[in-house]
Enzyme design. Sequence first.
Site, short mmCIF file in Angstrom:
data_model
loop_
_atom_site.label_atom_id
_atom_site.label_comp_id
_atom_site.label_asym_id
_atom_site.label_seq_id
_atom_site.Cartn_x
_atom_site.Cartn_y
_atom_site.Cartn_z
N ALA A 25 -28.01 -50.09 18.64
CA ALA A 25 -27.57 -51.47 18.84
C ALA A 25 -28.62 -52.46 18.31
O ALA A 25 -28.27 -53.49 17.71
CB ALA A 25 -27.30 -51.72 20.32
N VAL A 27 -30.80 -51.89 15.87
CA VAL A 27 -30.83 -51.84 14.39
C VAL A 27 -29.62 -52.58 13.82
O VAL A 27 -29.75 -53.42 12.92
CB VAL A 27 -30.86 -50.37 13.91
CG1 VAL A 27 -30.64 -50.28 12.40
CG2 VAL A 27 -32.18 -49.71 14.31
N ARG A 28 -28.45 -52.31 14.36
CA ARG A 28 -27.24 -52.90 13.76
C ARG A 28 -27.16 -54.41 14.02
O ARG A 28 -26.74 -55.16 13.15
CB ARG A 28 -26.01 -52.16 14.25
CG ARG A 28 -26.08 -50.72 13.74
CD ARG A 28 -24.76 -50.07 13.57
NE ARG A 28 -24.93 -48.85 12.79
CZ ARG A 28 -24.05 -47.88 12.72
NH1 ARG A 28 -22.92 -47.98 13.38
NH2 ARG A 28 -24.27 -46.82 11.97
N GLY A 107 -44.60 -48.28 32.68
CA GLY A 107 -45.79 -48.09 31.85
C GLY A 107 -45.63 -48.78 30.50
O GLY A 107 -46.58 -49.40 29.98
N ASP A 131 -34.94 -42.97 36.29
CA ASP A 131 -35.29 -43.21 37.70
C ASP A 131 -34.61 -44.44 38.33
O ASP A 131 -34.56 -44.56 39.55
CB ASP A 131 -36.80 -43.37 37.87
CG ASP A 131 -37.54 -42.07 37.62
OD1 ASP A 131 -36.88 -41.03 37.51
OD2 ASP A 131 -38.78 -42.11 37.53
N GLY A 174 -37.45 -38.32 40.32
CA GLY A 174 -37.72 -39.63 40.93
C GLY A 174 -39.09 -39.58 41.55
O GLY A 174 -39.24 -39.25 42.72
N ARG A 175 -40.10 -39.87 40.72
CA ARG A 175 -41.48 -39.75 41.18
C ARG A 175 -41.80 -40.69 42.33
O ARG A 175 -42.43 -40.33 43.30
CB ARG A 175 -42.43 -40.10 40.03
CG ARG A 175 -42.93 -38.94 39.28
CD ARG A 175 -43.82 -39.38 38.18
NE ARG A 175 -43.13 -40.31 37.29
CZ ARG A 175 -43.56 -40.63 36.09
NH1 ARG A 175 -44.66 -40.11 35.64
NH2 ARG A 175 -42.89 -41.47 35.32
N ARG A 259 -32.84 -34.96 32.53
CA ARG A 259 -33.27 -35.93 31.52
C ARG A 259 -32.48 -35.81 30.22
O ARG A 259 -32.48 -36.75 29.42
CB ARG A 259 -34.76 -35.75 31.24
CG ARG A 259 -35.66 -36.36 32.27
CD ARG A 259 -36.50 -37.50 31.70
NE ARG A 259 -37.43 -37.03 30.71
CZ ARG A 259 -38.71 -36.78 30.95
NH1 ARG A 259 -39.21 -36.95 32.14
NH2 ARG A 259 -39.49 -36.38 29.99
O1 F6P Z 1 -39.88 -41.31 34.94
C1 F6P Z 1 -38.92 -40.41 34.55
C2 F6P Z 1 -39.27 -39.02 35.03
O2 F6P Z 1 -38.24 -38.18 34.59
C3 F6P Z 1 -39.49 -38.88 36.54
O3 F6P Z 1 -38.32 -38.82 37.29
C4 F6P Z 1 -40.30 -37.61 36.58
O4 F6P Z 1 -41.08 -37.55 37.73
C5 F6P Z 1 -41.16 -37.72 35.36
O5 F6P Z 1 -40.46 -38.55 34.45
C6 F6P Z 1 -41.50 -36.40 34.72
O6 F6P Z 1 -42.33 -36.67 33.64
P1 F6P Z 1 -42.77 -35.55 32.59
O7 F6P Z 1 -41.58 -35.22 31.76
O8 F6P Z 1 -43.84 -36.20 31.79
O9 F6P Z 1 -43.23 -34.38 33.39
#
Ligand code: F6P
Length: 326
Positions: A25, A27-28, A107, A131, A174-175, A259
């Site tokens: 999105a 880029v376009r 971050g 997350d 979910g850290r 993920r």
């Molecule tokens: O922040 C996204 C996340 O998937 C968290 O839920 C998880 O704790 C973390 O990244 C894992 O990170 P990595 O892939 O660097 O181990």
Amino acid sequence: MSSVKRIAVFTSGGDAPGMNAAVRAVVRTAVYHDLHVYGIYRGYDGMVNGDIKRLDVGDVANIIQRGGTVLKTARSDVFRTPEGRRQAYESLQAHDIDGVVAIGGNGTYTGADIFMKEFNVPFIGLPGTIDNDIFGTDYTIGFDTAINTAIEAVDKIRDTADSHNRLFFVEVMGRHAGFIALHTGIGSGAGAIFLPETETTIDELNNTLRKSVKRQKLFNLVIVAEGNTNGDAHQLANEIKSRNPHFDIKVTIIGHLQRGGSPTAMDRVLASRMGHSAVKALLRGEGGVALGIINDKITYTPFLDAISKNKTLNKDLVKMAEILAL
Ligand code: F6P
């Protein structure tokens, strides 16, 4: 209107399904507005190393349905140093880049905020993380796909749990935040959910379990958020086992499965809207803000607020989850 002519886009931190739809999105929309657009590869590391390539509409064809990120990603250490950021600035200057779209989590926003203050290049942040823990948006790119993946996995675990009359502790990602766990727990009809934000104790779980056994209630699923303070799924399972040696208990960590995968329709549309709006924001001369969607409207939150303020879990949903697990 701003004088922005050449923009860049990159993905950073943990990948999230829908990042590709956002890149497409950006880029376009940029090409539509006669901007030159560049992809920065491997997040801030690529900015430091000058791993930057001009992108055209064809370069982002056939990616909207793909998980991961075609621009790759990294958690960069070198960008944390002033020398690294100076080098990154020189890389941007080498391509006359005068606006950047940064897709990632907290971050990523922290890096963008520091860099903008040092070098005055406008950045717009897009919330790309499974997350859903970013202040200033109802949903982050990747969250919907992650909870759908988790729920599909839990549904399968339920079949075997039910067949063997076993109790499963299922750990989801979910850290620092329990959004994935809460939504997975509600969506899969879990008996209990351990969240970083709430005070559920092992004693409470143990009591609930014993009562369920007495009532002959089917209770075979506990969802555990990775970042909860009572310990990980193995520790919780061991503790319950030590108090109830006759229980047949198993643990599943869904982990990085959450993920990956093709983004859901919801994530594709969310990411497309956000990527499109980010370019328009740069064109209006905006910078230093994290883009979000609240009540279906695009919003802009200063990076500092997005980074420092906590997005809280909906307490009504937490209460509802308890009631529905009765
Ligand atoms: O922040 C996204 C996340 O998937 C968290 O839920 C998880 O704790 C973390 O990244 C894992 O990170 P990595 O892939 O660097 O181990």
